[in-house]
Scaffold this motif. Structure first.
Motif, short mmCIF file in Angstrom:
data_model
loop_
_atom_site.label_atom_id
_atom_site.label_comp_id
_atom_site.label_asym_id
_atom_site.label_seq_id
_atom_site.Cartn_x
_atom_site.Cartn_y
_atom_site.Cartn_z
N GLN A 464 -13.24 -1.17 -15.14
CA GLN A 464 -12.75 0.71 -14.87
C GLN A 464 -13.40 1.14 -16.22
OE1 GLN A 464 -12.02 2.06 -11.56
NE2 GLN A 464 -13.27 -0.38 -11.16
N LYS A 506 -13.39 10.07 -11.04
CA LYS A 506 -14.54 9.52 -10.56
C LYS A 506 -15.22 10.48 -11.32
CE LYS A 506 -12.60 6.52 -7.32
NZ LYS A 506 -11.55 6.27 -7.43
N SER A 511 -15.26 8.94 -2.99
CA SER A 511 -15.05 7.65 -2.69
C SER A 511 -15.40 6.51 -2.29
CB SER A 511 -15.68 8.44 -1.00
OG SER A 511 -17.18 8.48 -0.74
N TYR A 513 -14.70 2.96 -3.87
CA TYR A 513 -13.58 2.08 -4.39
C TYR A 513 -13.50 0.86 -4.83
CZ TYR A 513 -11.49 5.83 -1.13
OH TYR A 513 -11.39 7.00 -0.81
N LEU A 516 -10.39 -1.33 -5.36
CA LEU A 516 -10.40 -2.44 -3.53
C LEU A 516 -11.19 -2.66 -3.54
CD1 LEU A 516 -8.35 1.01 -1.89
CD2 LEU A 516 -7.53 -0.42 -2.64
N GLU A 627 -6.75 4.23 -6.86
CA GLU A 627 -7.63 3.99 -5.25
C GLU A 627 -6.81 4.83 -4.29
OE1 GLU A 627 -10.44 1.79 -6.16
OE2 GLU A 627 -10.94 1.24 -7.84
N LEU A 628 -6.16 3.93 -3.77
CA LEU A 628 -5.71 3.97 -2.63
C LEU A 628 -4.64 6.02 -2.98
CD1 LEU A 628 -3.12 1.04 -2.48
CD2 LEU A 628 -4.86 1.89 -0.56
N ASP A 630 -6.19 8.12 -3.82
CA ASP A 630 -7.57 8.81 -3.12
C ASP A 630 -7.73 8.79 -1.46
OD1 ASP A 630 -7.59 9.89 -5.31
OD2 ASP A 630 -9.03 8.51 -6.30
N LEU A 631 -7.64 7.60 -1.65
CA LEU A 631 -7.75 6.87 0.00
C LEU A 631 -6.97 8.10 1.28
CD1 LEU A 631 -9.41 5.40 1.84
CD2 LEU A 631 -8.05 3.45 1.87
N ASP A 634 -8.67 10.62 1.61
CA ASP A 634 -9.54 11.10 2.11
C ASP A 634 -10.07 10.75 3.54
OD1 ASP A 634 -12.53 10.28 2.59
OD2 ASP A 634 -12.55 8.68 1.38
N LEU A 654 -15.68 1.11 2.89
CA LEU A 654 -14.98 1.51 1.53
C LEU A 654 -16.12 1.30 1.04
CD1 LEU A 654 -12.49 -1.42 1.14
CD2 LEU A 654 -11.96 1.22 1.96
#
Length: 659
Positions: A464, A506, A511, A513, A516, A627-628, A630-631, A634, A654
């Protein structure tokens, strides 16, 4: 109000308070169109109410009449109180607000209260009161109290005096945070104590002698506890403390301050405060949060640390050491963290030992905003809890989270490290030269790995990085890159500096991920799962991970225990149950989409992600939580994930950059 007065009794009392003369029972009966017997009964209830309030008296002179004895100021305050309950000043239509009001009323009632009385008081049907009392009984049970139903008499609260006061304090805080409070509402309607300004002044005077001032929250809580204690003492409802415990409390420095404050209060309110109440006041002093001055540094911090008790300091150092090791950060070098945490733990340990509850109005925001740090704190607390024989509730864990998160922010202010992936195709010597030059020119950059172009995508998913520095053209969605020569000319330096200045987020499409996707296993995607509750679902996913060799057999019980401590629902219909690194053999991510939502604490959950992360992959936890988060925001993608019928389609949803 302590005793219950219906509308007619309130009107009679208001009439007597405004009438500065003796009034006969006949005149009262005629004015309110009731019998003289009814007036006599009403006057008995009014007399009880006045006795409880402790200021005014109802004087009866046989054959002459009745009148209210007291000063004009006392009568004025009584009229204000009566006006507060003689009309629906606040809406009772909201069931939650009404429940809080009923609890407050029952806690202050000194006799059983009928359903009819409550229905009249709160302007609802008796059926509504019956329904409310079910929730009221649950709330009281959580506070160690009982709702006793007495045939033909009504309902009444019963329980230990200490739990009674803590419950009354808790309901006061909840009402104060309601949409309706004002200072007048808090003073009069919550516990009818007009002397709050005097108490506040006395506590502020004592505070000047303390090494550190109270936090505003602690100051307010302390004043409320004192107000409640004084009122209960007047009603001859006092705290009982074991003599050995009382002697131990007398040895604490806080006891001196409690004794000094009690002496002031006795003079101010003409009340005798028993020695056991001095001990109870000491406990509240010991458990009160204090504020750390932002100006303290160096020798001042060292001096302040010398005043902290050894136990709190030892727990602080253990906690910082464990978190530092887990996050691989030098948090033990942050003196501000050490002092702030030590001061907090001094009061926290005393609160936990003496059963003092601490509400945390920021709990939800902390869990949502700093989920990674919150989970880190929860993961390191069990060994401490075992040694201390205490349990830290999620409210306390959230406060600890803030201390550590503040330390991270201070580190970022000093120098925000950027993770860089180096892509080089010209051989080992060239890559080493390039890496050495990057480290010299850009000290805030950490090169996480040097890879070839075909390894780059996998390396990005693993590390990352904030950006890529490459000697060949390369494009990976979501990660910016700088094309350079091994020499790194001036223009190339400026390009890298511009990437360093960019905020850590990001850079392409929100979107995307990668964590994940990297951890999610196709065989661990379960769609349209039927589950009765969250325990069944946690057990199901943990069993699937165990059967495939990803986790140890104890993972399931640990995940269930973790859920008991604090809900893992994060909003958006998502929950993230998990267990410690030590119970994971190899990392994986299992997901279950439910055929219908299940209750998950205060949330309804439709999508459950169970992460099994090994210690060797612990660096993935932070981006996983990010990321979760962000989800959750989303919404379009979440909607699509809930519609997919195949595991491959779920994964593609995803992967898709735009939905």
């Amino acid at each position: 109000m302590i005793a219950l007065l219906d509308e007619r009794k309130i009107n009679i009392l208001q009439y007597l308070l405004k009438t500065n003369r003796i009034t006969s029972g006949h005149d009262v009966a005629k004015k309110f169109r009731v019998s003289e017997k009814t007036v006599r009964n009403d006057l008995q209830e009014i007399s009880k109410w006045l006795q409880v309030e402790g200021e005014l008296k109802l004087i009866r002179r046989p054959g002459v009449g009745v009148y209210i004895s007291g000063t004009e100021e006392e009568k004025r305050r009584a009229l204000q109180q009566l006006q507060q309950v003689s009309r629906p000043a606040h809406s009772f239509d909201d069931p939650q607000m009404r429940k809080l009001q009923i609890i407050r009323y029952l806690l202050q009632a000194d006799q059983p209260v009928t359903i009819r009385q409550l229905a009249t008081l709160f302007y609802v049907s008796q059926a509504s009161i019956y329904a409310d009392l079910i929730e009221v009984e649950k709330w009281l049970a959580q506070h160690g109290l009982q709702l006793v139903r007495k045939s033909n008499l009504g309902v009444q609260v019963a329980g230990d005096e200490k739990n009674w006061r803590l419950a009354l304090s808790d309901i006061t805080e909840q009402l104060a945070r309601s949409p309706f409070p004002t200072s007048q509402w808090l003073d009069q309607a919550v516990f009818d104590f007009p002397e709050l300004p005097t108490i506040e002044h006395r506590v502020r005077m004592i505070e000047r002698s303390l090494p550190h001032p109270f936090s505003e929250e602690a100051f307010t809580n302390l004043v409320i506890h004192i107000a409640i204690a004084l009122k209960r003492i007047k009603q001859r409802k006092t705290i009982a403390i074991n003599p050995a415990e009382l002697n131990r409390l007398k040895s604490k420095p806080e006891y001196r301050f409690a004794r000094e404050l009690a002496h002031d209060l006795e003079k101010a309110f003409a009340v005798k405060i028993p020695e056991s109440e001095l001990g109870y006041l000491t406990i509240h002093f010991m458990g009160a949060k204090v504020r750390q001055s932002s100006r303290e540094s160096g020798e001042e911090i060292e001096h302040s640390l010398e005043q902290v008790d050894e136990e709190a300091l030892d727990v602080t150092r253990r906690l910082i050491g464990t978190v530092s090791h887990l996050l691989e950060l030098p948090l033990d070098q942050d003196q501000t963290l050490t002092l702030g945490l030590a001061l907090h733990l001094h009061s926290a340990l005393n609160r936990l030992r003496h059963g003092l509850r601490l509400s945390n109005p920021l709990l939800g925001q902390i869990k949502e905003t700093y989920r990674y740090m919150f989970e880190t704190i929860l993961s390191v607390l069990p060994p401490l809890e075992q040694d201390l024989k205490l349990q830290f509730p999620e409210e306390e864990a959230a406060y600890l989270t803030l201390h550590f998160q503040a330390a991270l922010e201070r580190m970022n202010e000093q120098q925000e490290e950027k993770k860089v992936l180096l892509v080089c195709t010209t051989g080992l010597g060239t890559s080493q030269l390039l890496a050495a030059k990057i480290r010299r020119l850009f000290p805030s950059v950490r090169i996480v790995d040097t890879v070839s172009t075909y390894e780059a995508v996998k390396a990005v998913q693993h590390w990352q990085p904030n950006f890529i520095i490459s000697t060949v053209p390369i494009q990976i969605p979501g990660v910016p890159s700088a094309l350079v020569t091994p020499i790194i000319g001036k223009e190339e330096q400026e390009l890298i500096e511009s990437l360093i200045r960019q905020p850590s987020s990001k850079q392409d499409n929100e979107s995307f991920y990668p964590t994940l996707l990297a951890m999610l296993k196709r065989e661990l995607i379960f769609l349209d799962v039927n589950a009765k509750n969250r325990a069944d679902l946690i057990s199901f996913l943990a069993d699937q991970l165990a059967e495939r060799g990803y986790v140890e057999p104890g993972y399931k019980l640990s995940a269930l225990e973790r859920e008991r401590i604090s809900s893992t629902a994060i909003g958006g219909g998502i929950a993230i149950p998990h267990a410690p690194y030590s119970l994971v053999k190899k990392s994986a991510l299992a997901v279950a989409r439910l055929d219908s939502p299940v209750s998950w604490g205060d949330d309804q959950v439709s999508l459950v992600w169970m992460i099994a992360c090994s210690l060797s992959d612990k660096e993935k936890m932070k981006p996983f939580f990010e990321e979760l988060a962000d989800l959750v925001e989303d919404e379009a993608r979440l909607h699509l994930l809930l519609q997919q019928n195949q595991a491959d389609d779920f994964i593609r949803t995803l992967q898709t950059k735009e939905v």
